[in-house]
Design a protein around this motif. Structure first.
Motif, PDB file in Angstrom:
ATOM      1  N   ARG B  14       0.791  -1.227   0.000  1.00  0.00           N
ATOM      2  CA  ARG B  14       0.000   0.000   0.000  1.00  0.00           C
ATOM      3  C   ARG B  14       0.827   1.284   0.000  1.00  0.00           C
ATOM      4  N   SER B  16       2.111   4.224  -1.914  1.00  0.00           N
ATOM      5  CA  SER B  16       1.637   4.810  -3.179  1.00  0.00           C
ATOM      6  C   SER B  16       2.783   4.924  -4.188  1.00  0.00           C
ATOM      7  N   TYR B 171      -5.888   7.093  -3.928  1.00  0.00           N
ATOM      8  CA  TYR B 171      -5.983   5.989  -2.947  1.00  0.00           C
ATOM      9  C   TYR B 171      -5.570   6.486  -1.553  1.00  0.00           C
ATOM     10  N   ASN B 172      -4.450   7.220  -1.497  1.00  0.00           N
ATOM     11  CA  ASN B 172      -4.024   7.823  -0.225  1.00  0.00           C
ATOM     12  C   ASN B 172      -5.074   8.793   0.314  1.00  0.00           C
ATOM     13  N   GLU B 174      -8.204   8.674  -0.019  1.00  0.00           N
ATOM     14  CA  GLU B 174      -9.308   7.923   0.587  1.00  0.00           C
ATOM     15  C   GLU B 174      -8.909   7.360   1.950  1.00  0.00           C
ATOM     16  N   ARG B 175      -7.658   6.915   2.054  1.00  0.00           N
ATOM     17  CA  ARG B 175      -7.164   6.437   3.366  1.00  0.00           C
ATOM     18  C   ARG B 175      -7.215   7.548   4.405  1.00  0.00           C
ATOM     19  N   LYS B 177      -9.306   9.946   4.382  1.00  0.00           N
ATOM     20  CA  LYS B 177     -10.705  10.405   4.466  1.00  0.00           C
ATOM     21  C   LYS B 177     -10.917  11.805   3.876  1.00  0.00           C
ATOM     22  N   SER B 205      -4.723  -3.953  -3.323  1.00  0.00           N
ATOM     23  CA  SER B 205      -5.569  -5.026  -2.777  1.00  0.00           C
ATOM     24  C   SER B 205      -5.173  -6.416  -3.258  1.00  0.00           C
ATOM     25  N   ILE B 216      -8.242  -0.448   5.045  1.00  0.00           N
ATOM     26  CA  ILE B 216      -8.373   0.395   3.855  1.00  0.00           C
ATOM     27  C   ILE B 216      -7.253   1.425   3.862  1.00  0.00           C
TER      28      ILE B 216
END
Lengths: 216, 216
Positions: B14, B16, B171-172, B174-175, B177, B205, B216
């Motif tokens: 995970r 990035s 993606y980061n 979303e991690r 928030k 994933s 997540i």
């Protein structure tokens, strides 16, 4: 008219990323105009609507060149390199080019971003310690890499983009009171490069916006 | 033997920056081996003497390729691009190439470094707020730039290095928030790119080191 075709650097005398671009212009023998963007006066001139249109990241440098405006110093320098190839700032051999870019990115992504003004403002009164910590950490990694790659300059015996990143970062290190004598290769390269005309004329101490009472 | 010539990616599912490199390998159709470096287990496997010899910055990714080892994801990707040009990850026209690099550097120097593990460890319990703040700030700058440059992808209608940086950064986000619906162009590009096979197979994933109970 020639004056319309000269690139315009929107920068700040002691921004290390602006200095990278000034060195590139000097090495390429390119004339350019400077529009100072004072990062501290008026609450920060980079925060104006006018500057934000040039660079939404509200950071210097931004360069208007060949009819368009670019931000991000390494993107600017590589554009100059690709459109004005002489003298080369990247070696021709792919592995050596990759080493140059790796050193650039260690500084430009691994060290410098932690001393950006908008980060230091978030840190507040601990900012000197914070900056010191990340420059120290970065130089501890950079020194053994440069031991492997350096000749007279960061990578071999030709000046490259890596040198354009190193010298301004050492200048920042001194501002943050990092003891550079811990890093003999970095210190030696910096001293050699500071003797070079392109690094002298682009130095923060002698720009159009350098104040008479320049703080170190 | 073929197995000796395959590149080796030292990465983390995970991270990035590791994902950027996995996407490049996938787009180029290159086989490679993965050596997982777990950034949290054993106090951080990137801190071992063995890994420090590969990358003194003690960060992933590091890639062993063509007999040497490189770190810094953008330096790695540009080395791959220069030695395995098809399909191109940089457009041929200099101004468009510069725009791609500018977007890459906004992410790689302006946004992602503030979420590096060694920075977050220094920040401590405020780390989610800290990460959010800098991703939000970065996306507010990136969105109007992408409105200007994007076609189907970040710059025009061909996948470029900019896309390799964007998707892992979302993606980061979303991690951390960040509400990505505030940025319709970023959101649309990310959704389009996530449908692409190279972005699917390289996704955090489904890597060899992805835990069954992936957070997540």
């Amino acid at each position: 008219m020639a004056s319309q075709t000269k690139p315009v650097l929107h920068g700040y005398y002691r921004s290390s990323c602006s200095w990278r671009v000034r060195i590139a212009f000097a090495l390429k023998g390119m004339e350019y105009d400077q529009v100072p963007v004072n990062l501290v006066r008026d609450g920060g001139q980079q925060l104006t609507t006018r500057f934000k249109a040039l660079n939404p990241m509200q950071q210097v440098p931004a360069v208007t060149i060949d009819g368009f405006t670019l931000s991000q110093s390494l993107a600017i320098i590589q554009y100059i390199e690709e459109t004005r190839p002489e003298p080369h700032l990247l070696p021709s051999e792919p592995k050596t080019r990759a080493q140059v870019r790796m050193i650039c990115d260690i500084i430009a992504s691994g060290i410098q971003p932690l001393q950006n003004l908008y980060v230091l403002l978030k840190i507040g009164e601990e900012k000197i310690h914070w900056g010191q910590h990340f420059i120290q950490r970065g130089f501890e990694a950079l020194e053994p890499i440069l031991v492997q790659t350096a000749g007279k300059y960061c990578v071999g015996n030709e000046i490259s983009m890596a040198d354009l990143c190193l010298v301004p970062q050492v200048y920042n290190a001194e501002r943050f009171k990092v003891d550079v004598t811990q890093f003999p290769t970095i210190k030696r390269l910096n001293e050699t490069l500071l003797q070079h005309e392109a690094f002298k004329t682009s130095h923060p101490s002698c720009q159009p916006d350098t104040p008479d009472d320049m703080p170190i």
